[in-house]
Design an enzyme around this catalytic site. Structure first.
Site, PDB file in Angstrom:
ATOM      1  N   ARG A  92       0.804  -1.236   0.000  1.00 28.09           N
ATOM      2  CA  ARG A  92       0.000   0.000   0.000  1.00 28.09           C
ATOM      3  C   ARG A  92       0.835   1.283   0.000  1.00 28.09           C
ATOM      4  NH1 ARG A  92      -2.702  -3.972   2.616  1.00 28.09           N
ATOM      5  NH2 ARG A  92      -4.898  -4.156   2.026  1.00 28.09           N
ATOM      6  N   HIS A 117      -0.901  -2.602  -4.571  1.00 26.90           N
ATOM      7  CA  HIS A 117      -0.416  -3.553  -5.580  1.00 26.90           C
ATOM      8  C   HIS A 117      -0.454  -3.015  -7.009  1.00 26.90           C
ATOM      9  CE1 HIS A 117       0.044  -6.403  -2.465  1.00 26.90           C
ATOM     10  NE2 HIS A 117      -1.119  -7.017  -2.522  1.00 26.90           N
ATOM     11  N   HIS A 189       2.920 -12.897  -5.802  1.00 29.06           N
ATOM     12  CA  HIS A 189       1.790 -13.018  -4.879  1.00 29.06           C
ATOM     13  C   HIS A 189       1.170 -14.423  -4.883  1.00 29.06           C
ATOM     14  CE1 HIS A 189      -1.543 -11.589  -2.437  1.00 29.06           C
ATOM     15  NE2 HIS A 189      -1.037 -10.370  -2.429  1.00 29.06           N
ATOM     16  N   ASP A 261      -1.469  -9.905   8.271  1.00 26.69           N
ATOM     17  CA  ASP A 261      -1.418  -9.194   6.999  1.00 26.69           C
ATOM     18  C   ASP A 261      -0.433  -8.046   7.217  1.00 26.69           C
ATOM     19  OD1 ASP A 261      -1.822  -8.186   4.510  1.00 26.69           O
ATOM     20  OD2 ASP A 261      -3.950  -7.714   4.767  1.00 26.69           O
ATOM     21  N   GLU A 326       5.347 -12.581   0.668  1.00 22.46           N
ATOM     22  CA  GLU A 326       5.670 -11.639  -0.399  1.00 22.46           C
ATOM     23  C   GLU A 326       6.907 -10.842  -0.005  1.00 22.46           C
ATOM     24  OE1 GLU A 326       2.019  -9.213  -0.810  1.00 22.46           O
ATOM     25  OE2 GLU A 326       1.107 -10.858   0.252  1.00 22.46           O
TER      26      GLU A 326
HETATM   27  C1  BGC Z   1      -2.385  -7.659   1.136  1.00 21.90           C
HETATM   28  C2  BGC Z   1      -3.788  -7.822   1.660  1.00 21.90           C
HETATM   29  C3  BGC Z   1      -4.715  -7.851   0.502  1.00 21.90           C
HETATM   30  C4  BGC Z   1      -4.302  -8.959  -0.431  1.00 21.90           C
HETATM   31  C5  BGC Z   1      -5.112  -8.893  -1.678  1.00 21.90           C
HETATM   32  C6  BGC Z   1      -2.074  -8.829   0.263  1.00 21.90           C
HETATM   33  O1  BGC Z   1      -0.787  -8.724  -0.231  1.00 21.90           O
HETATM   34  O2  BGC Z   1      -1.464  -7.547   2.172  1.00 21.90           O
HETATM   35  O3  BGC Z   1      -4.125  -6.788   2.535  1.00 21.90           O
HETATM   36  O4  BGC Z   1      -6.037  -8.030   0.899  1.00 21.90           O
HETATM   37  O5  BGC Z   1      -2.969  -8.829  -0.812  1.00 21.90           O
HETATM   38  O6  BGC Z   1      -5.819 -10.004  -1.880  1.00 21.90           O
END
Ligand code: BGC
Length: 361
Positions: A92, A117, A189, A261, A326
């Site tokens: 983010r 992302h 991812h 997360d 990640e």
């Molecule tokens: C993030 C989550 C997000 C997800 C998307 C992750 O990399 O940290 O917050 O909801 O990606 O599906």
């Protein structure tokens, strides 16, 4: 399908087939890299997505260990970034805003008021150009992200090379160059479930993370700026423990993420590529070890996964049936001057490597 046996010394074979056609009419290919040890990775040119990753269990049976879909249309319709390459900025950026040399840039926002992302059409949703590197057992994907795409400055030439080796390692090597000062933070991812059964929660996976600190976040999952010691918190994975052990602890950070997360501040940041983390699933005996030169790693435990997405093994995915590791720079780094920099200048090459190594024990 056309299968190519690579050179005598290289036991990796790479085959190619058509995966589908995007709604815009672009043909998407799938490449499957196979070694002699029962491991195989299928990667599509749409999003550079790893659609299948077959890895042997302790009995030698190879099964798929990454969540995803059967159909391109499912990826195009809605995906929580299953298996995809993430760019230009993984994680983010607060309000989608940042400045370089006093000039403010506004990125597309796609996570409330924040940028996540890469934005509305990130690197996970574009079609990459593929080149098979026969001698290396590798697939090179290239993408030119044009100046101001999603709001990012500079024409960014990106190359991601997936290499399979005969010791059951899938290496992901990222490179990028720009013609204007910009920011870059690429990652992969994949959602892993080492049991091979995507109806089973991942809570019994035993995880280790080589990090003494993590990055606490606010309610919108934006870093507060503090780097907090993991000691005496549910974020302490320095000794292996199951994901489930502390995930429901009474902890404000866990409540904010609905589970894990968060980004961990990896140790040994000056040592280049080193061990970052591992996950072990006792029933299958599969062990995944992640090596990287990145300063951080996000452990995401699939907290928002469930409800509507078609499970490629049948049915619908439910929450916590996959976890992501990640490798990356910390979230919102462009707005935190004390975090390691994500700036890329013209003339420099962004270069980072992460390896996913599989074995059994
Ligand atoms: C993030 C989550 C997000 C997800 C998307 C992750 O990399 O940290 O917050 O909801 O990606 O599906």
């Amino acid at each position: 399908m056309n299968s190519t046996q690579i050179t005598k010394n290289n036991p990796i074979t790479i085959s190619e087939e058509v995966f589908g056609t995007t709604t815009d009419g672009v043909s998407v290919k799938s490449f499957t890299l196979k070694n002699e040890k029962g491991m195989e990775a299928s990667i599509i040119t749409y999003g550079g997505i790893i659609t299948t990753l077959k890895v042997p269990n302790k009995k030698g049976v190879s099964e798929d260990v990454v969540l995803g879909y059967k159909l391109l249309a499912s990826y195009e319709k809605a995906t929580p970034y299953f298996g995809a390459l993430i760019g230009r900025y993984g994680n983010r950026i607060a309000n989608g805003k940042f400045s370089i040399d006093g000039k403010e840039y506004a990125l597309k926002t796609n996570d409330g008021s924040n940028h996540l992302h890469g934005g509305v059409k990130g690197f996970d949703k574009v079609v990459w150009t593929a080149e098979v590197l026969k001698d290396k057992g590798a697939l090179k994907l290239s993408y030119l992200s044009k100046d101001m795409e999603e709001g990012y400055p500079g024409n960014l030439n990106t190359e991601v090379t997936y290499t399979l080796t005969n010791d059951n390692t899938l290496e992901v090597a990222y490179q990028a160059t720009t013609d204007k000062k910009t920011i870059v933070n690429l990652t992969q991812h994949s959602y892993f479930n080492l049991s091979g059964d995507f109806t089973k929660p991942i809570l019994d996976h035993i995880v280790k993370i080589n990090a003494d600190r993590f990055v606490p976040v606010n309610r919108a999952l934006i870093p507060t700026g503090e780097l907090k010691e993991v000691a005496n918190t549910p974020f302490d994975f320095r000794e292996p423990k199951t994901i489930g052990q502390d995930i429901n602890a009474d902890n404000e950070q866990l409540k904010r993420g609905l589970g894990y997360d968060h980004c961990w501040v990896l140790n040994d940041q000056n040592e280049g590529i080193r061990f970052t983390s591992s996950a072990y699933e006792p029933n299958s005996g599969r062990l995944l070890e992640v090596f990287s030169d990145e300063p951080g790693i996000q452990l995401y435990t699939g907290n928002f996964l469930g409800g509507t997405l078609p499970n490629k093994q049948g049915g619908i995915y439910t929450n916590r049936t996959g976890f992501c590791l990640e490798t990356q720079h910390y979230p919102n780094s462009p707005n935190q001057k004390d975090f390691p920099s994500t700036i890329l200048k013209p003339g420099d090459t962004y270069s980072t490597t992460t390896s996913f190594k599989f074995s059994v024990k």
